[in-house]
Design a protein around this motif. Structure first.
Motif, PDB file in Angstrom:
ATOM      1  N   GLU A  66       0.831  -1.204   0.000  1.00  0.00           N
ATOM      2  CA  GLU A  66       0.000   0.000   0.000  1.00  0.00           C
ATOM      3  C   GLU A  66       0.866   1.254   0.000  1.00  0.00           C
ATOM      4  O   GLU A  66       0.619   2.199  -0.757  1.00  0.00           O
ATOM      5  CB  GLU A  66      -0.935  -0.004   1.208  1.00  0.00           C
ATOM      6  CG  GLU A  66      -1.892   1.177   1.227  1.00  0.00           C
ATOM      7  CD  GLU A  66      -2.862   1.120   2.403  1.00  0.00           C
ATOM      8  OE1 GLU A  66      -3.851   1.873   2.345  1.00  0.00           O
ATOM      9  OE2 GLU A  66      -2.656   0.357   3.361  1.00  0.00           O
ATOM     10  N   VAL A 108       2.468   1.673  -3.491  1.00  0.00           N
ATOM     11  CA  VAL A 108       1.485   2.120  -4.494  1.00  0.00           C
ATOM     12  C   VAL A 108       1.205   3.610  -4.323  1.00  0.00           C
ATOM     13  O   VAL A 108       1.142   4.353  -5.306  1.00  0.00           O
ATOM     14  CB  VAL A 108       0.197   1.276  -4.403  1.00  0.00           C
ATOM     15  CG1 VAL A 108      -0.917   1.902  -5.221  1.00  0.00           C
ATOM     16  CG2 VAL A 108       0.471  -0.143  -4.868  1.00  0.00           C
ATOM     17  N   LYS A 109       1.054   4.060  -3.109  1.00  0.00           N
ATOM     18  CA  LYS A 109       0.827   5.504  -2.863  1.00  0.00           C
ATOM     19  C   LYS A 109       2.028   6.327  -3.324  1.00  0.00           C
ATOM     20  O   LYS A 109       1.875   7.408  -3.889  1.00  0.00           O
ATOM     21  CB  LYS A 109       0.519   5.756  -1.394  1.00  0.00           C
ATOM     22  CG  LYS A 109      -0.854   5.272  -0.993  1.00  0.00           C
ATOM     23  CD  LYS A 109      -1.124   5.499   0.487  1.00  0.00           C
ATOM     24  CE  LYS A 109      -2.519   5.020   0.860  1.00  0.00           C
ATOM     25  NZ  LYS A 109      -2.782   5.156   2.301  1.00  0.00           N
ATOM     26  N   ILE A 113      -5.485   4.291  -7.713  1.00  0.00           N
ATOM     27  CA  ILE A 113      -5.633   3.039  -6.982  1.00  0.00           C
ATOM     28  C   ILE A 113      -7.022   2.525  -7.324  1.00  0.00           C
ATOM     29  O   ILE A 113      -8.012   3.234  -7.177  1.00  0.00           O
ATOM     30  CB  ILE A 113      -5.441   3.250  -5.477  1.00  0.00           C
ATOM     31  CG1 ILE A 113      -4.007   3.734  -5.212  1.00  0.00           C
ATOM     32  CG2 ILE A 113      -5.754   1.971  -4.707  1.00  0.00           C
ATOM     33  CD1 ILE A 113      -3.729   4.152  -3.787  1.00  0.00           C
ATOM     34  N   PHE A 144      -3.588  -1.195  -9.067  1.00  0.00           N
ATOM     35  CA  PHE A 144      -3.398   0.225  -9.369  1.00  0.00           C
ATOM     36  C   PHE A 144      -3.002   0.409 -10.823  1.00  0.00           C
ATOM     37  O   PHE A 144      -2.687  -0.550 -11.521  1.00  0.00           O
ATOM     38  CB  PHE A 144      -2.373   0.850  -8.418  1.00  0.00           C
ATOM     39  CG  PHE A 144      -0.969   0.300  -8.525  1.00  0.00           C
ATOM     40  CD1 PHE A 144       0.043   1.048  -9.107  1.00  0.00           C
ATOM     41  CD2 PHE A 144      -0.636  -0.947  -8.011  1.00  0.00           C
ATOM     42  CE1 PHE A 144       1.342   0.569  -9.187  1.00  0.00           C
ATOM     43  CE2 PHE A 144       0.657  -1.443  -8.083  1.00  0.00           C
ATOM     44  CZ  PHE A 144       1.648  -0.683  -8.674  1.00  0.00           C
ATOM     45  N   MET A 165      -8.521  -2.699  -3.490  1.00  0.00           N
ATOM     46  CA  MET A 165      -7.677  -3.182  -2.407  1.00  0.00           C
ATOM     47  C   MET A 165      -8.369  -4.385  -1.775  1.00  0.00           C
ATOM     48  O   MET A 165      -9.549  -4.322  -1.452  1.00  0.00           O
ATOM     49  CB  MET A 165      -7.458  -2.082  -1.372  1.00  0.00           C
ATOM     50  CG  MET A 165      -6.286  -2.343  -0.469  1.00  0.00           C
ATOM     51  SD  MET A 165      -5.875  -0.975   0.647  1.00  0.00           S
ATOM     52  CE  MET A 165      -5.694   0.402  -0.463  1.00  0.00           C
ATOM     53  N   VAL A 197      -3.128  -4.689  -3.785  1.00  0.00           N
ATOM     54  CA  VAL A 197      -3.582  -3.382  -4.244  1.00  0.00           C
ATOM     55  C   VAL A 197      -3.475  -3.398  -5.765  1.00  0.00           C
ATOM     56  O   VAL A 197      -2.389  -3.618  -6.309  1.00  0.00           O
ATOM     57  CB  VAL A 197      -2.730  -2.227  -3.677  1.00  0.00           C
ATOM     58  CG1 VAL A 197      -3.277  -0.885  -4.133  1.00  0.00           C
ATOM     59  CG2 VAL A 197      -2.618  -2.299  -2.165  1.00  0.00           C
TER      60      VAL A 197
END
Length: 162
Positions: free
Chosen positions: A15, A18-19, A30, A56, A33, A54
């Motif tokens: 997570e 990905v951010k 995104i 994305f 999840m 996740v």
């Protein structure tokens, strides 16, 4: 749905990673999840309700990131190419993606999660594939001396006879 989707195995930073990537690429989002349930917790050893995957998208390319534990590490054998039209783009992606203190060579770098990236000017294939092999060889020689790729220097090598 795209036919092939890169699947990235992280220890427990999916997570977060990905951010991080979504903050760098302008066209990113995104999508989904999934969390570990009781069955997943028992099979994987990951805590129940923690992030499992996740899904994305970066620049139209879909990916899936997994929190799978410490069993596997990223290597340079797999990398993602970021095609850049301008030197400003090359500079921005190198600055944003490169892990602090990491060494870059020929436009290749590793990010703070160990993922390898190639930051490449879109003109490079044209310069390297010229019918005049002397021009292409000069570009290759210049490229091999670079850490971050420099479009002006690559073009100068292409134009200038030794």
């Amino acid at each position: 749905m795209q036919k092939i989707t890169p699947f990235l195995w992280f220890n427990d930073q999916a997570e977060e990673a990905v951010k991080f990537y979504a903050s760098i690429f302008k066209k990113s989002k995104i999508l989904k999840m999934a969390r570990y349930g009781e069955a997943g917790e028992k099979a994987s050893g990951r805590p129940k309700d923690s992030v499992m995957t996740v899904e994305f998208e970066l620049e139209g390319q879909r990916f899936v990131a997994l929190n799978g534990g410490p069993h596997f590490k990223f290597t340079e054998a797999i990398s993602f190419v970021v095609n850049c039209k301008t030197q400003a783009e090359v500079d921005r992606f190198c600055k944003k993606l490169a892990a602090p203190g990491s060494k870059m060579q020929c436009g290749w770098l590793k990010d703070k999660y160990g993922v390898s990236w190639q930051i490449v000017p879109t003109i490079l294939p044209e310069l390297l594939c010229d019918r005049d092999s002397e021009k292409s060889q000069r570009v290759m020689q210049a490229l091999l001396r670079m850490e971050k790729l420099d479009i002006k220097k690559l073009k100068a090598a292409y134009r200038t006879k030794a």
